[in-house]
Design a protein around this motif. Structure first.
Motif, PDB file in Angstrom:
ATOM      1  N   THR A 156       0.817  -1.218   0.000  1.00 44.09           N
ATOM      2  CA  THR A 156       0.000   0.000   0.000  1.00 44.09           C
ATOM      3  C   THR A 156       0.848   1.263   0.000  1.00 44.09           C
ATOM      4  N   ASN A 157       2.045   1.200  -0.589  1.00 49.26           N
ATOM      5  CA  ASN A 157       2.935   2.369  -0.621  1.00 49.26           C
ATOM      6  C   ASN A 157       3.108   2.955   0.777  1.00 49.26           C
ATOM      7  N   HIS A 158       3.598   2.126   1.682  1.00 45.71           N
ATOM      8  CA  HIS A 158       3.849   2.536   3.075  1.00 45.71           C
ATOM      9  C   HIS A 158       2.564   2.965   3.783  1.00 45.71           C
ATOM     10  N   GLY A 159       1.431   2.423   3.366  1.00 42.44           N
ATOM     11  CA  GLY A 159       0.160   2.758   3.990  1.00 42.44           C
ATOM     12  C   GLY A 159      -0.534   3.963   3.394  1.00 42.44           C
ATOM     13  N   ALA A 160       0.054   4.584   2.371  1.00 44.45           N
ATOM     14  CA  ALA A 160      -0.494   5.831   1.826  1.00 44.45           C
ATOM     15  C   ALA A 160      -1.559   5.633   0.763  1.00 44.45           C
ATOM     16  N   SER A 161      -1.694   4.421   0.203  1.00 47.60           N
ATOM     17  CA  SER A 161      -2.594   4.247  -0.941  1.00 47.60           C
ATOM     18  C   SER A 161      -3.954   3.667  -0.588  1.00 47.60           C
ATOM     19  N   SER A 162      -4.169   3.289   0.670  1.00 46.95           N
ATOM     20  CA  SER A 162      -5.443   2.665   1.021  1.00 46.95           C
ATOM     21  C   SER A 162      -5.729   2.814   2.509  1.00 46.95           C
ATOM     22  N   GLU A 163      -7.000   2.872   2.835  1.00 44.98           N
ATOM     23  CA  GLU A 163      -7.416   2.839   4.237  1.00 44.98           C
ATOM     24  C   GLU A 163      -7.033   1.495   4.854  1.00 44.98           C
ATOM     25  N   ARG A 164      -6.570   1.545   6.092  1.00 44.28           N
ATOM     26  CA  ARG A 164      -6.116   0.335   6.771  1.00 44.28           C
ATOM     27  C   ARG A 164      -7.240  -0.677   6.939  1.00 44.28           C
ATOM     28  N   LEU A 165      -8.481  -0.203   7.071  1.00 42.62           N
ATOM     29  CA  LEU A 165      -9.615  -1.098   7.261  1.00 42.62           C
ATOM     30  C   LEU A 165      -9.737  -2.111   6.125  1.00 42.62           C
ATOM     31  N   ILE A 166      -9.479  -1.669   4.899  1.00 43.93           N
ATOM     32  CA  ILE A 166      -9.598  -2.567   3.746  1.00 43.93           C
ATOM     33  C   ILE A 166      -8.493  -3.618   3.784  1.00 43.93           C
ATOM     34  N   LEU A 195     -17.026   2.224   4.420  1.00 38.64           N
ATOM     35  CA  LEU A 195     -16.331   3.479   4.683  1.00 38.64           C
ATOM     36  C   LEU A 195     -17.277   4.668   4.540  1.00 38.64           C
ATOM     37  N   PRO A 196     -17.119   5.700   5.362  1.00 40.92           N
ATOM     38  CA  PRO A 196     -17.965   6.893   5.237  1.00 40.92           C
ATOM     39  C   PRO A 196     -17.668   7.652   3.961  1.00 40.92           C
ATOM     40  N   ALA A 197     -18.658   8.369   3.464  1.00 45.23           N
ATOM     41  CA  ALA A 197     -18.508   9.113   2.215  1.00 45.23           C
ATOM     42  C   ALA A 197     -17.410  10.162   2.330  1.00 45.23           C
ATOM     43  N   THR A 198     -16.752  10.402   1.210  1.00 41.51           N
ATOM     44  CA  THR A 198     -15.738  11.447   1.142  1.00 41.51           C
ATOM     45  C   THR A 198     -15.931  12.221  -0.144  1.00 41.51           C
ATOM     46  N   SER A 199     -15.394  13.417  -0.228  1.00 40.05           N
ATOM     47  CA  SER A 199     -15.601  14.261  -1.401  1.00 40.05           C
ATOM     48  C   SER A 199     -14.404  14.178  -2.347  1.00 40.05           C
ATOM     49  N   VAL A 200     -14.631  14.589  -3.585  1.00 43.28           N
ATOM     50  CA  VAL A 200     -13.577  14.668  -4.588  1.00 43.28           C
ATOM     51  C   VAL A 200     -13.252  16.127  -4.826  1.00 43.28           C
ATOM     52  N   ALA A 201     -12.002  16.494  -4.605  1.00 46.87           N
ATOM     53  CA  ALA A 201     -11.578  17.881  -4.788  1.00 46.87           C
ATOM     54  C   ALA A 201     -10.875  18.026  -6.129  1.00 46.87           C
ATOM     55  N   GLY A 202     -11.273  19.031  -6.907  1.00 44.13           N
ATOM     56  CA  GLY A 202     -10.602  19.290  -8.170  1.00 44.13           C
ATOM     57  C   GLY A 202     -10.960  18.274  -9.240  1.00 44.13           C
ATOM     58  N   ASP A 203     -10.106  18.166 -10.243  1.00 48.51           N
ATOM     59  CA  ASP A 203     -10.305  17.269 -11.370  1.00 48.51           C
ATOM     60  C   ASP A 203      -9.540  15.983 -11.100  1.00 48.51           C
ATOM     61  N   LEU A 204     -10.223  14.994 -10.544  1.00 49.68           N
ATOM     62  CA  LEU A 204      -9.560  13.754 -10.144  1.00 49.68           C
ATOM     63  C   LEU A 204      -8.964  13.034 -11.343  1.00 49.68           C
TER      64      LEU A 204
END
Length: 282
Positions: free
Chosen positions: A170-180, A263-272
């Motif tokens: 997971t790229n040192h934990g940066a690419s995914s929530e730990r729950l998954i 997982l709770p909803a989250t928003s998308v900022a900018g042009d993903l």
């Protein structure tokens, strides 16, 4: 040849992308005798079975058609070497994992040849991945891109004998929530498969460039190794034939689906889409 790979479109919040499951060698390369033995040789049998299992579960899957020695779709397009001590293991390999030279002396691919493969194969494949990722993100609050690969089996410098059955990155934990990740490792353990998180394959391409958990895009890379890979190879051999769905993989995928949906909803900022495209082109 379909440059985008074999695509199956589902509606689940999980998608499976297999960059190392291809076995096709373009006819132009078969003038080099060593490629004849590579054509049809399967590098990632676990990934092939995972893609088949995903399709049976109506989960989106995108599978490479080309053998990864032709072009590695889980390496950055800037052709950076996978290892500082082994420059021949870049985007377009000049040797097999067994150390066999793939080209006649003096006929190794030039920079222009590599760039042609990037334009013809690498970019269309990742454009298809991005398209499906954005499509699924528009349907779900969170999406998970699961990327099985065979990085260890493409390198002669990695010890494979004692590898865990499931190698999650997971790229040192940066690419995914730990729950998954926890849900998938718990499912693996319940099935008596050994596992490791962020071991030797900790910072590979897909997790680095696609993971945006804060915007609902999670990426976990998975290498099937150890006893599980040996069992898969014993059951099917080193064959490119269509793989059968696997009950254990179906349970791990189910655990991932349940976790991502919790997982709770989250928003998308900018042009993903633009942000992700710019990242994988770096």
């Amino acid at each position: 040849m379909e440059c985008k790979g074999a695509i199956f479109r589902g509606k689940s919040a999980v998608m499976v992308v297999t960059p190392h499951s291809g076995t096709v060698v373009p006819s132009a390369l078969l003038v080099h005798p060593a490629w004849e033995a590579v054509a049809g040789r399967l590098s990632d049998p676990g990934g092939k079975i995972l893609a088949t299992t995903a399709r049976k579960s109506e989960i989106t899957s995108i599978s490479a058609m080309l053998h990864p020695c032709v072009i590695d779709l889980n390496v950055a397009a800037n052709n950076a070497a996978l290892s500082e001590r082994l420059n021949r293991l870049g985007l377009c390999r000049t040797h097999t994992s067994r150390g066999e030279a793939l080209y006649l002396p003096g006929l190794e691919p030039l920079d222009a040849d590599v760039q042609c493969r990037i334009e013809e194969y690498w970019k269309p494949f990742h454009a298809a991945v991005l398209e499906e990722l954005i499509r699924l993100r528009s349907l779900h609050n969170h999406v998970l891109m699961l990327v099985p690969h065979a990085g260890a089996w493409l390198s002669p410098y990695r010890d494979q004998l004692e590898a865990a059955d499931c190698n999650f990155s997971t790229n040192h934990g940066a690419s995914s929530e730990r729950l998954i990740v926890s849900a998938m490792t718990q499912a693996s353990q319940a099935l008596d498969h050994s596992w490791v998180v962020n071991g030797k394959m900790i910072d590979t391409f897909a997790a680095q460039r696609y993971g945006r958990p804060e915007q609902g895009v999670h990426v976990i890379e998975l290498e099937i190794g150890g006893r599980w890979r040996r069992a898969i190879e014993a059951a099917a051999g080193d064959s490119a034939d269509e793989a059968r769905p696997d009950a254990d993989m179906a349970k791990i995928l189910c655990a991932a689906e349940q976790a991502i949906e919790s997982l709770p909803a989250t928003s998308v900022a900018g042009d993903l889409m633009r942000e992700l495209r710019d990242s994988w082109l770096e």
